[in-house]
Design a protein around this motif. Structure first.
Motif, mmCIF file in Angstrom:
data_model
loop_
_atom_site.group_PDB
_atom_site.id
_atom_site.type_symbol
_atom_site.label_atom_id
_atom_site.label_comp_id
_atom_site.label_asym_id
_atom_site.label_seq_id
_atom_site.Cartn_x
_atom_site.Cartn_y
_atom_site.Cartn_z
ATOM 1 N N THR A 16 25.771 40.851 30.253
ATOM 2 C CA THR A 16 25.696 40.987 28.814
ATOM 3 C C THR A 16 27.113 40.901 28.261
ATOM 4 N N THR A 17 27.217 40.854 26.954
ATOM 5 C CA THR A 17 28.553 40.880 26.360
ATOM 6 C C THR A 17 29.253 42.197 26.678
ATOM 7 N N ILE A 18 28.481 43.252 26.826
ATOM 8 C CA ILE A 18 29.074 44.549 27.186
ATOM 9 C C ILE A 18 29.602 44.519 28.617
ATOM 10 N N ASP A 19 28.895 43.849 29.528
ATOM 11 C CA ASP A 19 29.383 43.710 30.905
ATOM 12 C C ASP A 19 30.722 42.968 30.926
ATOM 13 N N LEU A 20 30.810 41.885 30.151
ATOM 14 C CA LEU A 20 32.062 41.126 30.111
ATOM 15 C C LEU A 20 33.174 41.955 29.475
ATOM 16 N N THR A 21 32.847 42.686 28.424
ATOM 17 C CA THR A 21 33.827 43.574 27.795
ATOM 18 C C THR A 21 34.377 44.566 28.803
ATOM 19 N N SER A 22 33.495 45.127 29.599
ATOM 20 C CA SER A 22 33.915 46.084 30.619
ATOM 21 C C SER A 22 34.789 45.415 31.674
ATOM 22 N N ALA A 23 34.393 44.225 32.118
ATOM 23 C CA ALA A 23 35.173 43.519 33.144
ATOM 24 C C ALA A 23 36.577 43.186 32.644
ATOM 25 N N LEU A 24 36.680 42.788 31.386
ATOM 26 C CA LEU A 24 37.971 42.385 30.832
ATOM 27 C C LEU A 24 38.745 43.536 30.206
ATOM 28 N N GLN A 25 38.085 44.698 30.036
ATOM 29 C CA GLN A 25 38.724 45.838 29.382
ATOM 30 C C GLN A 25 39.271 45.428 28.007
ATOM 31 N N CYS A 26 38.373 44.848 27.198
ATOM 32 C CA CYS A 26 38.772 44.371 25.886
ATOM 33 C C CYS A 26 37.795 44.876 24.834
ATOM 34 N N GLN A 27 37.958 44.428 23.621
ATOM 35 C CA GLN A 27 37.103 44.843 22.524
ATOM 36 C C GLN A 27 35.806 44.020 22.487
ATOM 37 N N LEU A 28 34.691 44.694 22.308
ATOM 38 C CA LEU A 28 33.397 44.027 22.193
ATOM 39 C C LEU A 28 33.385 43.057 21.019
ATOM 40 N N SER A 29 34.050 43.409 19.947
ATOM 41 C CA SER A 29 34.063 42.534 18.764
ATOM 42 C C SER A 29 34.676 41.167 19.076
ATOM 43 N N TRP A 30 35.664 41.120 19.968
ATOM 44 C CA TRP A 30 36.279 39.850 20.355
ATOM 45 C C TRP A 30 35.291 39.006 21.159
ATOM 46 N N ILE A 31 34.592 39.647 22.105
ATOM 47 C CA ILE A 31 33.592 38.942 22.917
ATOM 48 C C ILE A 31 32.485 38.398 22.015
ATOM 49 N N GLU A 32 32.023 39.218 21.076
ATOM 50 C CA GLU A 32 30.981 38.785 20.160
ATOM 51 C C GLU A 32 31.464 37.645 19.260
ATOM 52 N N ALA A 33 32.723 37.675 18.872
ATOM 53 C CA ALA A 33 33.284 36.598 18.057
ATOM 54 C C ALA A 33 33.333 35.289 18.845
ATOM 55 N N MET A 34 33.664 35.347 20.116
ATOM 56 C CA MET A 34 33.652 34.133 20.940
ATOM 57 C C MET A 34 32.228 33.635 21.122
ATOM 58 N N GLU A 35 31.305 34.544 21.329
ATOM 59 C CA GLU A 35 29.905 34.186 21.532
ATOM 60 C C GLU A 35 29.328 33.487 20.295
ATOM 61 N N SER A 36 29.734 33.930 19.119
ATOM 62 C CA SER A 36 29.209 33.362 17.874
ATOM 63 C C SER A 36 29.988 32.138 17.407
ATOM 64 N N TRP A 48 37.568 30.723 34.246
ATOM 65 C CA TRP A 48 37.149 31.843 35.110
ATOM 66 C C TRP A 48 35.640 32.006 35.071
ATOM 67 N N LEU A 49 35.069 31.973 33.866
ATOM 68 C CA LEU A 49 33.615 32.107 33.748
ATOM 69 C C LEU A 49 32.892 30.939 34.418
ATOM 70 N N GLU A 50 33.438 29.727 34.284
ATOM 71 C CA GLU A 50 32.839 28.557 34.943
ATOM 72 C C GLU A 50 32.846 28.724 36.466
ATOM 73 N N ARG A 51 33.964 29.192 37.017
ATOM 74 C CA ARG A 51 34.067 29.378 38.469
ATOM 75 C C ARG A 51 33.099 30.456 38.951
ATOM 76 N N LEU A 52 33.052 31.579 38.249
ATOM 77 C CA LEU A 52 32.125 32.645 38.628
ATOM 78 C C LEU A 52 30.678 32.166 38.543
ATOM 79 N N SER A 53 30.366 31.468 37.479
ATOM 80 C CA SER A 53 29.013 30.974 37.275
ATOM 81 C C SER A 53 28.618 29.991 38.373
ATOM 82 N N ALA A 54 29.521 29.088 38.724
ATOM 83 C CA ALA A 54 29.241 28.105 39.776
ATOM 84 C C ALA A 54 28.985 28.797 41.113
#
Length: 70
Positions: A16-36, A48-54
């Motif tokens: 989830t966006t919260i999982d990524l926020t936790s992994a990166l130790q960043c603000q949820l609002s930034w993750i949500e802004a990228m998502e939107s 990094w996300l492409e490599r993990l996903s692959a």
């Protein structure tokens, strides 16, 4: 990376966006802004996300545990 691909990578990782926020130790609002699409996804984060996903897609999910009785 597009917001659509960003969402696909998170779905592939079952994050989830919260999982990524936790992994990166960043603000949820930034993750949500990228998502939107309101914030640009940094190249290094997209890579990094492409490599993990692959890796996650290549590993798959073991089928032998489906319908397993405890």
């Amino acid at each position: 990376m597009t917001p659509e691909r960003f969402a696909q990578c998170l779905a592939s990782l079952r994050w989830t966006t919260i999982d990524l926020t936790s992994a990166l130790q960043c603000q949820l609002s930034w993750i949500e802004a990228m998502e939107s699409g309101e914030a640009e996804i940094p190249d290094d984060l997209g890579s990094w996300l492409e490599r993990l996903s692959a890796c996650h897609e290549a590993a798959g999910i073991p089928a032998c545990y489906r319908d397993a009785q405890a």
